[in-house]
Design an enzyme around this catalytic site. Structure first.
Site, PDB file in Angstrom:
ATOM      1  NE  ARG A 259      -2.204  -1.369   3.471  1.00  0.00           N
ATOM      2  CZ  ARG A 259      -2.597  -1.200   4.727  1.00  0.00           C
ATOM      3  NH1 ARG A 259      -3.764  -0.618   4.988  1.00  0.00           N
ATOM      4  NH2 ARG A 259      -1.852  -1.590   5.733  1.00  0.00           N
TER       5      ARG A 259
ATOM      6  CG  ASN B 132      -4.214  -4.312   2.925  1.00  0.00           C
ATOM      7  OD1 ASN B 132      -3.701  -4.256   1.807  1.00  0.00           O
ATOM      8  ND2 ASN B 132      -3.497  -4.369   4.039  1.00  0.00           N
TER       9      ASN B 132
END
Length: 753
Positions: A21, A39
């Site tokens: 990320r 996520n």
């Protein structure tokens, strides 16, 4: 003005716990895009807005510059409505309806963190738990998914202001690094010896180093469990560890500070160095130097040492301060899984260790050290563990329902499989103790929870005496049994999707065969789901059954008695029982032939650990070269004939006079024995090629961990025009059996449909 468009991108694969990320965030900012990343259950979702050229550049970055610990799957991209976002952000995780979980493995500290660890100006100087998004513990730390700090063992450690700033700073290497910690807010060390307890990282570490320098044994908590550590150059310290464990002869692994410190002890090349230095930091078996500085008791009677480099910042500091190599034996009772909890380790290891170096970061699940040996030009896994497991593999076809394979009794692993995915657990151990069975049950439940998959069927070995049989019965799930050596063959075949017809040699200790005898020297023709036993060895009966695995003289007596020769070293009562067929099961095991040969050569008559005799006879024959040349040694040609069932069988009987000839050096006899086995294997392969036309040969099973035998046979097979295959990712010993059970079940399922 260029058109502004929006896309929704989903990325599967190993993209959680590897800094993905933050990588997406930085890539989006670099391409001046707006949107968000988050996520989901096992995947990463991205909403991104910008000009078409910017989006294409962003996608190219995702595909070509992913973090080194990640393994992203294909990108799924679809257009979506623009929400006119002005910046890019990381959102909280969300749960998706269907999980596609890929767990990251544990990794050693990256170069950046290592530099900080030894930089006196850095606030994490000598902090034993330093990590970032690029490195550090993962599998042993994660309690659940999505991968966020509250779902890790770090949830009890509240970030200090400085760590919080790093965690929230998109330009920082620790941006959204979930295990982030520092000396102010993170875990710490504790030293315990008798009634003395010392806290504080430097104090505890110094006390542990002092104990090691004094020749003491220290139990050290790492990433996946404890090690029993002592000075690898100190003969009394190593002897004490062996006496206490007890582990009289089994080789001990040694941890070295760096590659330079290895050079005096072992031979290694650039490929070995790369494997040793990889993030997984496995144990690698390397050839001893004649003048190595280690205690002779590290690997007595063997030509190799299991070597490893530090796999955690704590170990790096420990080796740095100690100034020499340390024995790093698994912190367990022999055969059991490695210990992970402070109190339990202290209770169960108190008779083994003089002191303990604990820390207060919980280990969520055990992961022992992985082990590799270079065989036939490539590193082959002998044990899956920390940094490499859970091992995720792609199935060649889809399962109709999820299954959990329970593997073998020895070197146990379990394998969870569903759809086209299979996940092999880290090494669990031998299933002879209640703790091993408890760990198996815990790992089985844990894998299903983490991957959010429930097994509908359990796969087991046909042997009714395997330790997990009660667990299997109590589960209430349907059971499907797979033959031991079919599983070996299928595990190997599944690694090579382009081959449909095989000749596979599955040689090991013993496994129950279809005729209910103890197989272990089999050659199969066919493919997963339809293996046909095509070749084997002359059978013999093992006096005492399972006892023969630890008492090689019994296998030697069996061969002599089968040929009508006396065995003066065996008790007369045992011969009477053998003659009456009492507790003397039939076997075709090459592993037991190796045992018998080691006993007849006087190399090993009593084994203190499984596989000791084969390891010793290989080391004794080390003068032999893989091309078959040896000082005054030549193979004996063994008869090959078909039995009443059409199975081609090699006869070991001509080997006995040579093996028992005490006028010849044991090394020469051992060398000739290896050459003869390899020649017999090639003769079987040629016969089966004539019968079937198959030219692809696979070698699998624990016997082929013997590098000398395997390389000699592989070279001879290649010279005879065969294409030779060995396992690459799955251990060839029983640790790979659980995966093989899945493959065999899968193809049986597809054959029926």
């Amino acid at each position: 003005m260029p058109e502004r468009i929006a896309q929704f991108i989903t990325i599967g694969g190993r993209v959680q716990g590897v800094g993905f990320r933050p990588f997406v965030y930085r890539a989006a900012r670099a391409h001046a895009l707006a949107g968000w990343v988050r996520n989901a259950n096992g995947s990463v979702e991205i909403h991104v807005e910008g000009e078409r050229a910017q989006l294409q550049g962003f996608v190219d970055t995702l595909l070509n510059e992913a973090p080194p610990l990640s393994a992203p799957g294909p990108l799924a991209i679809r257009p979506c409505a623009s929400t006119r976002l002005r910046g890019f952000s990381i959102l909280d995780s969300t749960a998706a309806s269907e999980a596609d979980v890929h767990l990251p493995a544990d990794g050693f500290v990256c170069a950046d963190c290592l530099n900080e660890l030894h930089d006196p100006a850095n606030r994490r100087y000598r902090y034993p738990f330093i990590n970032c998004t690029q490195c550090g513990p993962r599998y042993t730390l994660i309690t659940g998914l999505p991968y966020d700090r509250p779902m890790t063992a770090m949830r009890g450690f509240t970030l200090c202001a400085a760590c919080r700033r790093e965690y929230e700073d998109a330009g920082d290497r620790r941006f959204h690094a979930e295990p982030i910690a520092c000396p102010v807010c993170g875990p710490h060390l504790q030293f315990v010896s008798g009634d003395k307890t010392l806290s504080g990282d430097e104090t505890a570490l110094a006390a542990a180093v002092a104990q090691l320098r004094a020749g003491k044994i220290v139990a050290v908590k790492g990433v996946g469990g404890y090690h029993l550590m002592c000075d690898a150059r100190n003969d009394p310290a190593v002897a004490a560890l062996r006496a206490r464990k007890p582990r009289p002869a089994k080789p001990l692994a040694v941890m070295f500070r760096d590659l330079d410190s290895l050079r005096d002890a072992v031979h290694f090349d650039t490929d070995d160095a790369a494997l040793l230095s990889s993030p997984a930091r496995p144990i690698v078996l390397l050839r001893k130097r004649n003048t190595n500085p280690l205690s002779a008791a590290i690997a007595p009677g063997l030509g190799e040492i299991g070597c490893m480099l530090p796999y955690s910042p704590l170990h790096d500091l420990l080796l740095h301060d100690f100034g020499g190599p340390l024995v790093a034996s698994s912190g367990n009772l022999s055969g059991e899984p490695v210990l992970t909890a402070n109190a339990e380790a202290q209770a169960r290891l108190r008779h083994l260790a003089d002191a303990f170096l604990h820390h207060d970061r919980p280990i969520v699940r055990p992961a022992d050290d992985p082990v590799y040996r270079r065989i036939a030009g490539a590193p082959r896994p002998l044990r899956l563990g920390r940094g490499l497991a859970p091992l995720e593999l792609e199935l060649p076809a889809a399962l109709a329902q999820p299954v959990l394979a329970l593997g073998s009794h020895m070197k146990n692993t379990v394998c969870l499989a569903w759809g086209t995915r299979a996940v092999v657990s880290p090494h669990i151990g031998e299933l002879d103790s209640a703790r091993s069975l408890d760990t198996l049950a815990r790992v089985a439940a844990d894998l299903q929870d983490l991957y959010q998959v429930r097994a509908a069927t359990l796969l087991v070995d046909h042997h009714p005496g395997f330790g997990y049989r009660r667990f299997a019965r109590d589960s209430g799930l349907p059971l499907a049994a797979v033959w031991h050596h079919h599983a070996h063959a299928s595990a190997l075949a599944a690694e090579f999707e382009d081959i449909s017809e095989w000749i596979v040699f599955a040689w090991d200790g013993v496994g129950l065969g279809e005729d209910m005898s103890l197989w272990g020297g089999e050659a199969f023709a066919g493919a997963p789901g339809r293996w046909r036993r095509a070749a084997s060895w002359r059978p013999f009966r093992l006096p005492g059954g399972d006892k023969a695995g630890r008492e090689p003289w019994r296998a030697a007596a069996a061969l002599l008695w089968e040929t009508g020769a006396p065995a003066a070293f065996a008790p007369p009562a045992l011969h009477q029982a053998w003659a009456a067929r009492l507790n003397s099961p039939g076997s075709s095991s090459v592993g037991r032939l190796l045992d018998a040969a080691a006993a007849l050569c006087g190399i090993c008559t009593e084994a203190s650990f499984e596989g000791e005799a084969p390891m010793r006879i290989e080391a004794c024959a080390s003068d032999i070269a893989p091309d078959g040349t040896c000082i005054d040694a030549a193979a004996l040609t063994l008869p090959l004939a078909a039995d009443a069932q059409g199975v081609w069988r090699s006869d070991w009987a001509p080997l006995l006079p040579m093996l028992a000839d005490a006028t010849q050096p044991a090394s020469r006899r051992a060398a000739r024995f290896h050459l003869s086995l390899a020649e017999a294997l090639v003769a079987q392969a040629k016969q089966l090629r004539g019968d079937t036309g198959i030219r692809t040969v696979g070698l699998t099973g624990g016997v082929f961990q013997n590098r000398l035998l395997t390389e000699t046979a592989a070279l001879a097979l290649a010279a005879a025009g065969f294409s030779v295959r060995l396992p690459q990712r799955v251990p060839m010993n029983d640790a790979g059996l659980s995966f093989g059970q899945v493959i065999e079940f899968l193809y049986r399922q597809h054959t029926k449909t």
